[in-house]
Design a protein around this motif. Structure first.
Motif, PDB file in Angstrom:
ATOM      1  N   ALA A  27       0.849  -1.198   0.000  1.00 45.82           N
ATOM      2  CA  ALA A  27       0.000   0.000   0.000  1.00 45.82           C
ATOM      3  C   ALA A  27       0.879   1.240   0.000  1.00 45.82           C
ATOM      4  O   ALA A  27       1.999   1.226   0.518  1.00 45.82           O
ATOM      5  CB  ALA A  27      -0.910   0.004   1.232  1.00 45.82           C
ATOM      6  N   THR A  28       0.358   2.310  -0.584  1.00 44.56           N
ATOM      7  CA  THR A  28       1.057   3.592  -0.555  1.00 44.56           C
ATOM      8  C   THR A  28       0.032   4.718  -0.596  1.00 44.56           C
ATOM      9  O   THR A  28      -1.124   4.516  -0.983  1.00 44.56           O
ATOM     10  CB  THR A  28       2.063   3.721  -1.712  1.00 44.56           C
ATOM     11  N   GLY A  29       0.441   5.911  -0.178  1.00 41.53           N
ATOM     12  CA  GLY A  29      -0.461   7.065  -0.186  1.00 41.53           C
ATOM     13  C   GLY A  29      -1.411   7.058   0.993  1.00 41.53           C
ATOM     14  O   GLY A  29      -1.151   6.451   2.034  1.00 41.53           O
ATOM     15  N   TRP A  30      -2.548   7.730   0.833  1.00 46.48           N
ATOM     16  CA  TRP A  30      -3.485   7.919   1.943  1.00 46.48           C
ATOM     17  C   TRP A  30      -4.104   6.612   2.431  1.00 46.48           C
ATOM     18  O   TRP A  30      -4.461   6.502   3.594  1.00 46.48           O
ATOM     19  CB  TRP A  30      -4.576   8.905   1.534  1.00 46.48           C
ATOM     20  N   ILE A  31      -4.266   5.618   1.559  1.00 43.81           N
ATOM     21  CA  ILE A  31      -4.832   4.342   2.013  1.00 43.81           C
ATOM     22  C   ILE A  31      -3.819   3.608   2.899  1.00 43.81           C
ATOM     23  O   ILE A  31      -4.169   2.710   3.651  1.00 43.81           O
ATOM     24  CB  ILE A  31      -5.271   3.462   0.815  1.00 43.81           C
ATOM     25  N   LYS A  32      -2.563   4.039   2.839  1.00 44.72           N
ATOM     26  CA  LYS A  32      -1.499   3.463   3.671  1.00 44.72           C
ATOM     27  C   LYS A  32      -1.356   4.217   4.988  1.00 44.72           C
ATOM     28  O   LYS A  32      -1.276   3.606   6.062  1.00 44.72           O
ATOM     29  CB  LYS A  32      -0.172   3.503   2.899  1.00 44.72           C
ATOM     30  N   ARG A  33      -1.328   5.546   4.924  1.00 47.20           N
ATOM     31  CA  ARG A  33      -0.978   6.329   6.115  1.00 47.20           C
ATOM     32  C   ARG A  33      -2.111   7.194   6.649  1.00 47.20           C
ATOM     33  O   ARG A  33      -1.967   7.854   7.670  1.00 47.20           O
ATOM     34  CB  ARG A  33       0.240   7.216   5.822  1.00 47.20           C
ATOM     35  N   GLY A  34      -3.256   7.206   5.971  1.00 45.47           N
ATOM     36  CA  GLY A  34      -4.330   8.110   6.347  1.00 45.47           C
ATOM     37  C   GLY A  34      -4.213   9.418   5.583  1.00 45.47           C
ATOM     38  O   GLY A  34      -3.172   9.718   4.997  1.00 45.47           O
ATOM     39  N   PRO A  35      -5.295  10.213   5.578  1.00 50.26           N
ATOM     40  CA  PRO A  35      -5.350  11.414   4.734  1.00 50.26           C
ATOM     41  C   PRO A  35      -4.600  12.595   5.312  1.00 50.26           C
ATOM     42  O   PRO A  35      -5.183  13.622   5.645  1.00 50.26           O
ATOM     43  CB  PRO A  35      -6.852  11.685   4.641  1.00 50.26           C
ATOM     44  N   VAL A  36      -3.294  12.451   5.454  1.00 49.39           N
ATOM     45  CA  VAL A  36      -2.469  13.551   5.954  1.00 49.39           C
ATOM     46  C   VAL A  36      -1.262  13.735   5.058  1.00 49.39           C
ATOM     47  O   VAL A  36      -0.799  12.795   4.415  1.00 49.39           O
ATOM     48  CB  VAL A  36      -1.987  13.281   7.405  1.00 49.39           C
ATOM     49  N   GLY A  37      -0.762  14.958   5.030  1.00 46.03           N
ATOM     50  CA  GLY A  37       0.456  15.220   4.257  1.00 46.03           C
ATOM     51  C   GLY A  37       0.156  15.657   2.834  1.00 46.03           C
ATOM     52  O   GLY A  37      -0.904  15.399   2.286  1.00 46.03           O
ATOM     53  N   LEU A  38       1.137  16.327   2.258  1.00 44.73           N
ATOM     54  CA  LEU A  38       1.005  16.873   0.914  1.00 44.73           C
ATOM     55  C   LEU A  38       1.757  15.999  -0.086  1.00 44.73           C
ATOM     56  O   LEU A  38       2.172  14.890   0.223  1.00 44.73           O
ATOM     57  CB  LEU A  38       1.519  18.316   0.907  1.00 44.73           C
ATOM     58  N   ILE A  39       1.947  16.512  -1.298  1.00 47.60           N
ATOM     59  CA  ILE A  39       2.561  15.736  -2.372  1.00 47.60           C
ATOM     60  C   ILE A  39       3.952  15.223  -1.995  1.00 47.60           C
ATOM     61  O   ILE A  39       4.324  14.095  -2.315  1.00 47.60           O
ATOM     62  CB  ILE A  39       2.623  16.589  -3.660  1.00 47.60           C
ATOM     63  N   GLY A  40       4.727  16.029  -1.285  1.00 44.26           N
ATOM     64  CA  GLY A  40       6.070  15.602  -0.882  1.00 44.26           C
ATOM     65  C   GLY A  40       6.038  14.345  -0.027  1.00 44.26           C
ATOM     66  O   GLY A  40       6.866  13.445  -0.187  1.00 44.26           O
ATOM     67  N   HIS A  41       5.038  14.270   0.873  1.00 41.85           N
ATOM     68  CA  HIS A  41       4.891  13.082   1.705  1.00 41.85           C
ATOM     69  C   HIS A  41       4.557  11.864   0.851  1.00 41.85           C
ATOM     70  O   HIS A  41       4.982  10.746   1.127  1.00 41.85           O
ATOM     71  CB  HIS A  41       3.776  13.278   2.735  1.00 41.85           C
ATOM     72  N   THR A  42       3.754  12.088  -0.194  1.00 43.20           N
ATOM     73  CA  THR A  42       3.337  10.978  -1.061  1.00 43.20           C
ATOM     74  C   THR A  42       4.533  10.354  -1.759  1.00 43.20           C
ATOM     75  O   THR A  42       4.603   9.139  -1.925  1.00 43.20           O
ATOM     76  CB  THR A  42       2.308  11.487  -2.100  1.00 43.20           C
ATOM     77  N   LYS A  43       5.502  11.176  -2.138  1.00 44.12           N
ATOM     78  CA  LYS A  43       6.709  10.655  -2.794  1.00 44.12           C
ATOM     79  C   LYS A  43       7.550   9.825  -1.831  1.00 44.12           C
ATOM     80  O   LYS A  43       7.978   8.709  -2.158  1.00 44.12           O
ATOM     81  CB  LYS A  43       7.553  11.811  -3.358  1.00 44.12           C
ATOM     82  N   SER A  44       7.794  10.348  -0.628  1.00 45.08           N
ATOM     83  CA  SER A  44       8.620   9.605   0.329  1.00 45.08           C
ATOM     84  C   SER A  44       7.909   8.330   0.773  1.00 45.08           C
ATOM     85  O   SER A  44       8.541   7.302   1.013  1.00 45.08           O
ATOM     86  CB  SER A  44       8.963  10.485   1.535  1.00 45.08           C
ATOM     87  N   ASP A  45       6.604   8.406   0.867  1.00 41.02           N
ATOM     88  CA  ASP A  45       5.767   7.257   1.174  1.00 41.02           C
ATOM     89  C   ASP A  45       5.962   6.143   0.143  1.00 41.02           C
ATOM     90  O   ASP A  45       6.149   4.966   0.476  1.00 41.02           O
ATOM     91  CB  ASP A  45       4.314   7.750   1.096  1.00 41.02           C
ATOM     92  N   ALA A  46       5.920   6.530  -1.137  1.00 41.65           N
ATOM     93  CA  ALA A  46       6.076   5.565  -2.224  1.00 41.65           C
ATOM     94  C   ALA A  46       7.478   4.957  -2.216  1.00 41.65           C
ATOM     95  O   ALA A  46       7.643   3.752  -2.475  1.00 41.65           O
ATOM     96  CB  ALA A  46       5.792   6.243  -3.567  1.00 41.65           C
ATOM     97  N   MET A  47       8.483   5.765  -1.905  1.00 42.93           N
ATOM     98  CA  MET A  47       9.859   5.252  -1.852  1.00 42.93           C
ATOM     99  C   MET A  47       9.995   4.152  -0.803  1.00 42.93           C
ATOM    100  O   MET A  47      10.630   3.127  -1.031  1.00 42.93           O
ATOM    101  CB  MET A  47      10.835   6.396  -1.550  1.00 42.93           C
ATOM    102  N   GLU A  48       9.364   4.364   0.351  1.00 45.48           N
ATOM    103  CA  GLU A  48       9.416   3.372   1.428  1.00 45.48           C
ATOM    104  C   GLU A  48       8.763   2.059   0.987  1.00 45.48           C
ATOM    105  O   GLU A  48       9.316   0.971   1.180  1.00 45.48           O
ATOM    106  CB  GLU A  48       8.687   3.938   2.652  1.00 45.48           C
ATOM    107  N   THR A  49       7.587   2.168   0.378  1.00 46.11           N
ATOM    108  CA  THR A  49       6.870   0.967  -0.075  1.00 46.11           C
ATOM    109  C   THR A  49       7.658   0.232  -1.153  1.00 46.11           C
ATOM    110  O   THR A  49       7.798  -0.999  -1.114  1.00 46.11           O
ATOM    111  CB  THR A  49       5.474   1.358  -0.604  1.00 46.11           C
TER     112      THR A  49
END
Length: 458
Positions: free
Chosen positions: A363-385
């Motif tokens: 999972a990545t994005g808001w379905i992974k971490r909840g609806p918080v953070g902006l586009i920058g968070h989405t990129k780092s989130d995807a890198m982790e996954t």
């Protein structure tokens, strides 16, 4: 086990899904990659297309970056495909080595106060989907209220408030669909009241969003002096945080403005905790009842016991988004996310009750971490996954039909009218052509069947 190719499915073609695909393709790895993006909508870009107000061209610029990724041609898109209906988790296991879910969060979080179920009470996410021309929402919206309440102090609350208060003619430079313009043009609204239970230094919106409110034509910004009696914690926030400093400066400038000449007013009520939506006697929204709060000295607030009431005829709750469950995939009903460890989806062992990794599912994005953070968070989130996906190579699925053609054959055998990247380009050009005579960047096509027909060249 040796692997020389990863066939990856990504469910969700918004920023989270597209970034995950891009990051994987650019990552260091010792295997080839083939990626298919699936989305239930006929067009890509998710909440950037359907969750950002039409008068936000700067944020829409994110689409340019996403488009560059897709237009490289090394990622396939299958739009208008509903996961759980048109294609299932078992289907994905037959054709792919792994799947990443990037389905975001599009439902409104609940607000458990009496009267929230009355007629005239709405979720902000539904309203945003309407004014953004989402194909799965009604074409009309009941804009009958003169006085409206918006509960929330985040950017979505400001988007909703701005669209409600703004004169419809001032949206004609945007991609707003005709049915949305007509609805807003007929709105009798005169007052929009925004409620936040904390003070001006604790808001969640950004300075840019706030400034835009103050630029509305023929709309008075109303702030109340009683909300600016700061305690030490608030003063420390202003002096110690640049964003809070700018927000405070903007609000205090509004306090000096002359008001009373505009045809509409946008009121910001701070230290206001909603208690109840009052029935007008006919089952409709009649007023909002709230408790005045006060700073607790530690950055929070406490109730004062002072109860106030403002007459309204509609209310919008903008207290956050919430994820939706996916067929066959673990889901946490409390938080609206897929349970995971750094993007590795977790399931509960029926015998031991302990959480264990569900191999092949991420999972990545808001379905992974909840609806918080902006586009920058989405990129780092995807890198982790993606990092875990690569390292889990030994636990990928072993599909029986991994060829790229087999997925196309599956969808066609089921009669799924899927759209692809060429189809998005056709729809994109069509929308731009609709806008050109009016000097607009585009006008969105709203009906799903029309989107699909244009995309498929039918």
């Amino acid at each position: 086990m040796t692997r020389n190719k990863l066939r990856l499915a990504i469910v969700g073609a918004g920023p989270a899904g597209i970034y995950a695909a891009d990051i994987l393709l650019k990552a260091e790895r010792n295997f080839d990659v083939s990626i298919d993006l699936f989305d239930h909508l006929p067009a890509p870009y998710g909440l950037v297309r359907y969750g950002v107000a039409p008068d936000h061209p700067r944020i829409k610029g994110i689409i340019t970056a996403l488009r560059e990724v897709l237009d490289r041609g090394d990622i396939r898109i299958f739009g208008n495909v509903h996961f759980g209906e048109d294609i299932t988790l078992d289907d994905l296991k037959k054709h792919y080595n792994a799947v990443i879910f990037a389905t975001g969060a599009v439902r409104d979080a609940s607000l458990p106060i009496p009267g929230i179920e009355l007629e005239g009470s709405y979720g902000a996410a539904d309203f945003v989907s309407w004014f953004d021309g989402h194909p799965d929402f009604p074409r009309t919206w009941p804009l009958e209220a003169e006085s409206v309440a918006v509960i929330g102090n985040g950017n979505v609350a400001l988007d909703v408030s701005r669209i409600l208060a703004k004169h419809a003619d001032d949206l004609l430079t945007t991609e707003i669909p005709a049915n949305v313009y007509e609805g807003l043009q007929a709105s009798p609204v005169t007052d929009v009241h925004v409620f936040g239970r904390r003070g001006p230094t604790s808001v969640k919106f950004t300075p840019l969003e706030l400034r835009e409110l103050g630029e509305l034509r023929d709309v008075d910004m109303i702030v109340y002096d009683e909300d600016f009696d700061y305690d030490d914690a608030a003063r420390a926030a202003v002096s110690g945080n640049k964003q809070v400093f700018v927000i405070d400066k903007v609000l205090n400038q509004w306090r000096q403005r002359e008001t009373g000449n505009a045809s509409r007013r946008l009121h910001l009520h701070f230290f206001a905790k909603p208690l109840e939506i009052v029935d007008d006697g006919t089952g409709r929204v009649g007023a909002i009842r709230y408790e005045r709060t006060a700073p607790d000295g530690e950055g929070g607030v406490v109730g004062t016991g002072e109860i106030r009431e403002i007459p309204i005829q509609a209310i919008y709750r903008a207290v956050g988004y919430f994820g939706s469950p996916l067929a066959g995939v673990p889901f946490d009903d409390s938080y609206g996310v897929i349970p995971n460890h750094e993007g590795q989806v977790l399931t509960h062992d029926a015998e031991t009750g302990e959480a264990r990794q569900l191999y092949g599912v991420y999972a990545t994005g808001w379905i992974k971490r909840g609806p918080v953070g902006l586009i920058g968070h989405t990129k780092s989130d995807a890198m982790e996954t993606v990092k875990h996906l690569i390292n889990d190579l030994g636990n990928w699925w072993s599909p029986e039909s991994p060829s790229e053609e087999s997925v196309v054959e599956l969808l066609e055998s089921r009669g799924i009218a899927y759209t692809d990247l060429d189809g998005w380009h056709r729809l994109d050009e069509h929308e731009k052509a609709l806008g050109e005579p009016e000097g607009r960047a585009r006008i969105k096509v709203v009906p799903r069947d029309e989107m699909v027909e244009i995309s498929r060249g039918e």
